[in-house]
Design a protein around this motif. Structure first.
Motif, PDB file in Angstrom:
ATOM      1  N   PRO A   1       0.798  -1.237   0.000  1.00  0.00           N
ATOM      2  CA  PRO A   1       0.000   0.000   0.000  1.00  0.00           C
ATOM      3  C   PRO A   1       0.832   1.290   0.000  1.00  0.00           C
ATOM      4  O   PRO A   1       0.325   2.347  -0.380  1.00  0.00           O
ATOM      5  CB  PRO A   1      -0.823  -0.116   1.290  1.00  0.00           C
ATOM      6  N   SER A   2       2.087   1.198   0.351  1.00  0.00           N
ATOM      7  CA  SER A   2       2.932   2.401   0.387  1.00  0.00           C
ATOM      8  C   SER A   2       3.695   2.639  -0.920  1.00  0.00           C
ATOM      9  O   SER A   2       4.344   3.670  -1.066  1.00  0.00           O
ATOM     10  CB  SER A   2       3.931   2.304   1.540  1.00  0.00           C
ATOM     11  N   PHE A   3       3.604   1.709  -1.888  1.00  0.00           N
ATOM     12  CA  PHE A   3       4.370   1.829  -3.126  1.00  0.00           C
ATOM     13  C   PHE A   3       3.823   2.948  -4.017  1.00  0.00           C
ATOM     14  O   PHE A   3       2.628   3.069  -4.207  1.00  0.00           O
ATOM     15  CB  PHE A   3       4.364   0.521  -3.919  1.00  0.00           C
ATOM     16  N   LYS A   4       4.744   3.711  -4.582  1.00  0.00           N
ATOM     17  CA  LYS A   4       4.354   4.792  -5.490  1.00  0.00           C
ATOM     18  C   LYS A   4       5.207   4.797  -6.764  1.00  0.00           C
ATOM     19  O   LYS A   4       5.015   5.613  -7.627  1.00  0.00           O
ATOM     20  CB  LYS A   4       4.518   6.148  -4.791  1.00  0.00           C
ATOM     21  N   ALA A   5       6.156   3.916  -6.849  1.00  0.00           N
ATOM     22  CA  ALA A   5       7.123   3.955  -7.955  1.00  0.00           C
ATOM     23  C   ALA A   5       6.602   3.249  -9.210  1.00  0.00           C
ATOM     24  O   ALA A   5       5.578   2.578  -9.203  1.00  0.00           O
ATOM     25  CB  ALA A   5       8.430   3.313  -7.503  1.00  0.00           C
ATOM     26  N   ASN A   6       7.353   3.377 -10.267  1.00  0.00           N
ATOM     27  CA  ASN A   6       7.085   2.786 -11.569  1.00  0.00           C
ATOM     28  C   ASN A   6       7.128   1.254 -11.493  1.00  0.00           C
ATOM     29  O   ASN A   6       8.023   0.690 -10.885  1.00  0.00           O
ATOM     30  CB  ASN A   6       8.148   3.310 -12.544  1.00  0.00           C
ATOM     31  N   THR A   7       6.174   0.587 -12.146  1.00  0.00           N
ATOM     32  CA  THR A   7       6.149  -0.879 -12.149  1.00  0.00           C
ATOM     33  C   THR A   7       6.797  -1.465 -13.393  1.00  0.00           C
ATOM     34  O   THR A   7       6.961  -2.658 -13.500  1.00  0.00           O
ATOM     35  CB  THR A   7       4.703  -1.408 -12.086  1.00  0.00           C
ATOM     36  N   ASN A   8       7.155  -0.624 -14.344  1.00  0.00           N
ATOM     37  CA  ASN A   8       7.646  -1.094 -15.642  1.00  0.00           C
ATOM     38  C   ASN A   8       9.155  -1.311 -15.621  1.00  0.00           C
ATOM     39  O   ASN A   8       9.899  -0.677 -16.357  1.00  0.00           O
ATOM     40  CB  ASN A   8       7.254  -0.092 -16.730  1.00  0.00           C
ATOM     41  N   TRP A   9       9.618  -2.224 -14.774  1.00  0.00           N
ATOM     42  CA  TRP A   9      11.051  -2.473 -14.652  1.00  0.00           C
ATOM     43  C   TRP A   9      11.453  -3.875 -15.083  1.00  0.00           C
ATOM     44  O   TRP A   9      12.631  -4.182 -15.201  1.00  0.00           O
ATOM     45  CB  TRP A   9      11.518  -2.227 -13.216  1.00  0.00           C
ATOM     46  N   HIS A  10      10.499  -4.727 -15.315  1.00  0.00           N
ATOM     47  CA  HIS A  10      10.818  -6.108 -15.695  1.00  0.00           C
ATOM     48  C   HIS A  10      10.456  -6.320 -17.161  1.00  0.00           C
ATOM     49  O   HIS A  10       9.510  -5.722 -17.666  1.00  0.00           O
ATOM     50  CB  HIS A  10      10.046  -7.094 -14.809  1.00  0.00           C
ATOM     51  N   TRP A  11      11.187  -7.172 -17.840  1.00  0.00           N
ATOM     52  CA  TRP A  11      10.933  -7.438 -19.255  1.00  0.00           C
ATOM     53  C   TRP A  11       9.692  -8.304 -19.475  1.00  0.00           C
ATOM     54  O   TRP A  11       9.189  -8.394 -20.590  1.00  0.00           O
ATOM     55  CB  TRP A  11      12.156  -8.064 -19.923  1.00  0.00           C
ATOM     56  N   ARG A  12       9.191  -8.940 -18.414  1.00  0.00           N
ATOM     57  CA  ARG A  12       7.943  -9.709 -18.488  1.00  0.00           C
ATOM     58  C   ARG A  12       6.873  -9.014 -17.664  1.00  0.00           C
ATOM     59  O   ARG A  12       7.176  -8.199 -16.799  1.00  0.00           O
ATOM     60  CB  ARG A  12       8.152 -11.134 -17.954  1.00  0.00           C
ATOM     61  N   LYS A  13       5.615  -9.365 -17.917  1.00  0.00           N
ATOM     62  CA  LYS A  13       4.489  -8.787 -17.193  1.00  0.00           C
ATOM     63  C   LYS A  13       3.917  -9.838 -16.251  1.00  0.00           C
ATOM     64  O   LYS A  13       3.641 -10.961 -16.682  1.00  0.00           O
ATOM     65  CB  LYS A  13       3.413  -8.320 -18.163  1.00  0.00           C
ATOM     66  N   PHE A  14       3.735  -9.455 -14.989  1.00  0.00           N
ATOM     67  CA  PHE A  14       3.242 -10.384 -13.972  1.00  0.00           C
ATOM     68  C   PHE A  14       2.023  -9.800 -13.265  1.00  0.00           C
ATOM     69  O   PHE A  14       1.994  -8.618 -12.935  1.00  0.00           O
ATOM     70  CB  PHE A  14       4.304 -10.637 -12.895  1.00  0.00           C
ATOM     71  N   ILE A  15       1.071 -10.672 -13.020  1.00  0.00           N
ATOM     72  CA  ILE A  15      -0.064 -10.389 -12.149  1.00  0.00           C
ATOM     73  C   ILE A  15       0.032 -11.409 -11.030  1.00  0.00           C
ATOM     74  O   ILE A  15      -0.138 -12.610 -11.259  1.00  0.00           O
ATOM     75  CB  ILE A  15      -1.419 -10.545 -12.886  1.00  0.00           C
ATOM     76  N   LEU A  16       0.331 -10.935  -9.834  1.00  0.00           N
ATOM     77  CA  LEU A  16       0.480 -11.810  -8.673  1.00  0.00           C
ATOM     78  C   LEU A  16      -0.693 -11.542  -7.726  1.00  0.00           C
ATOM     79  O   LEU A  16      -0.821 -10.442  -7.188  1.00  0.00           O
ATOM     80  CB  LEU A  16       1.812 -11.551  -7.990  1.00  0.00           C
ATOM     81  N   MET A  17      -1.545 -12.537  -7.578  1.00  0.00           N
ATOM     82  CA  MET A  17      -2.763 -12.384  -6.775  1.00  0.00           C
ATOM     83  C   MET A  17      -2.569 -13.005  -5.396  1.00  0.00           C
ATOM     84  O   MET A  17      -2.053 -14.106  -5.277  1.00  0.00           O
ATOM     85  CB  MET A  17      -3.940 -13.022  -7.506  1.00  0.00           C
ATOM     86  N   HIS A  18      -3.001 -12.281  -4.383  1.00  0.00           N
ATOM     87  CA  HIS A  18      -2.855 -12.730  -3.004  1.00  0.00           C
ATOM     88  C   HIS A  18      -4.198 -12.625  -2.277  1.00  0.00           C
ATOM     89  O   HIS A  18      -4.838 -11.573  -2.293  1.00  0.00           O
ATOM     90  CB  HIS A  18      -1.811 -11.887  -2.274  1.00  0.00           C
ATOM     91  N   GLY A  19      -4.627 -13.739  -1.679  1.00  0.00           N
ATOM     92  CA  GLY A  19      -5.852 -13.741  -0.894  1.00  0.00           C
ATOM     93  C   GLY A  19      -7.119 -13.614  -1.712  1.00  0.00           C
ATOM     94  O   GLY A  19      -8.144 -13.156  -1.195  1.00  0.00           O
ATOM     95  N   ILE A  20      -7.079 -14.006  -2.961  1.00  0.00           N
ATOM     96  CA  ILE A  20      -8.256 -13.926  -3.838  1.00  0.00           C
ATOM     97  C   ILE A  20      -8.796 -15.337  -4.056  1.00  0.00           C
ATOM     98  O   ILE A  20      -8.041 -16.230  -4.442  1.00  0.00           O
ATOM     99  CB  ILE A  20      -7.879 -13.261  -5.179  1.00  0.00           C
ATOM    100  N   PRO A  21     -10.099 -15.548  -3.822  1.00  0.00           N
ATOM    101  CA  PRO A  21     -10.680 -16.884  -4.017  1.00  0.00           C
ATOM    102  C   PRO A  21     -10.569 -17.349  -5.479  1.00  0.00           C
ATOM    103  O   PRO A  21     -10.532 -16.523  -6.395  1.00  0.00           O
ATOM    104  CB  PRO A  21     -12.152 -16.701  -3.627  1.00  0.00           C
ATOM    105  N   ASN A  22     -10.540 -18.667  -5.666  1.00  0.00           N
ATOM    106  CA  ASN A  22     -10.334 -19.244  -7.005  1.00  0.00           C
ATOM    107  C   ASN A  22     -11.302 -18.718  -8.057  1.00  0.00           C
ATOM    108  O   ASN A  22     -10.903 -18.441  -9.183  1.00  0.00           O
ATOM    109  CB  ASN A  22     -10.420 -20.774  -6.948  1.00  0.00           C
ATOM    110  N   GLU A  23     -12.584 -18.600  -7.705  1.00  0.00           N
ATOM    111  CA  GLU A  23     -13.552 -18.136  -8.705  1.00  0.00           C
ATOM    112  C   GLU A  23     -13.267 -16.693  -9.125  1.00  0.00           C
ATOM    113  O   GLU A  23     -13.473 -16.312 -10.267  1.00  0.00           O
ATOM    114  CB  GLU A  23     -15.000 -18.294  -8.227  1.00  0.00           C
ATOM    115  N   LYS A  24     -12.743 -15.892  -8.220  1.00  0.00           N
ATOM    116  CA  LYS A  24     -12.377 -14.512  -8.547  1.00  0.00           C
ATOM    117  C   LYS A  24     -11.079 -14.469  -9.353  1.00  0.00           C
ATOM    118  O   LYS A  24     -10.897 -13.593 -10.196  1.00  0.00           O
ATOM    119  CB  LYS A  24     -12.239 -13.662  -7.276  1.00  0.00           C
TER     120      LYS A  24
END
Length: 131
Positions: free
Chosen positions: A44-67
């Protein structure tokens, strides 16, 4: 919570729009050596640029399988290519972020090759059936 890595600013805002009911945080490069659990705690405190990796990742935490399936479907509708989707596990929470990303890349490459081989085999059998 959804952690986003490797996306351009415009893509990140599109993600936030289509997934507005979720907490979405872009992970800056300085977190690459952090333990994943620490990244989640401080996201929640992050404000910096996310475009630093050559691949794109979506990492989900605490989200139920159907979601999780719904999140993946919505992101795919945006037409952003080659996104690697993952959910956290008790084990992955103890890994360094960079180690997790490298493992996810290896898994993605493995499944892409498997898919290619399956397509080759299907094409091979189709040719045999035509002859």
């Amino acid at each position: 919570m959804i952690l986003v890595i490797g996306f351009e600013k415009e893509e990140f805002f599109k993600l936030k729009n289509i997934l507005s009911e979720f907490k979405i945080y872009g992970v800056p490069e300085y977190c690459r050596d952090w333990i994943v659990e620490e990244v989640i705690e401080k996201a929640p405190s992050f404000k910096a640029n996310t475009n630093w990796h050559w691949r794109k990742f979506i990492l989900m935490h605490g989200i139920p399988n159907e979601k999780v399936k719904e999140v993946m479907k919505r992101i795919k509708l945006l037409g952003i290519p080659d996104v690697i989707f993952a959910t956290t596990t008790p084990t992955s929470l103890t890994w360094k972020l960079e180690d997790l990303l490298n493992e996810l890349i290896r898994e993605d490459e493995y499944f892409r090759k498997l898919k290619e081989e399956k397509q080759k085999m299907n094409t091979f059998y189709l040719k045999i059936r035509k002859d």
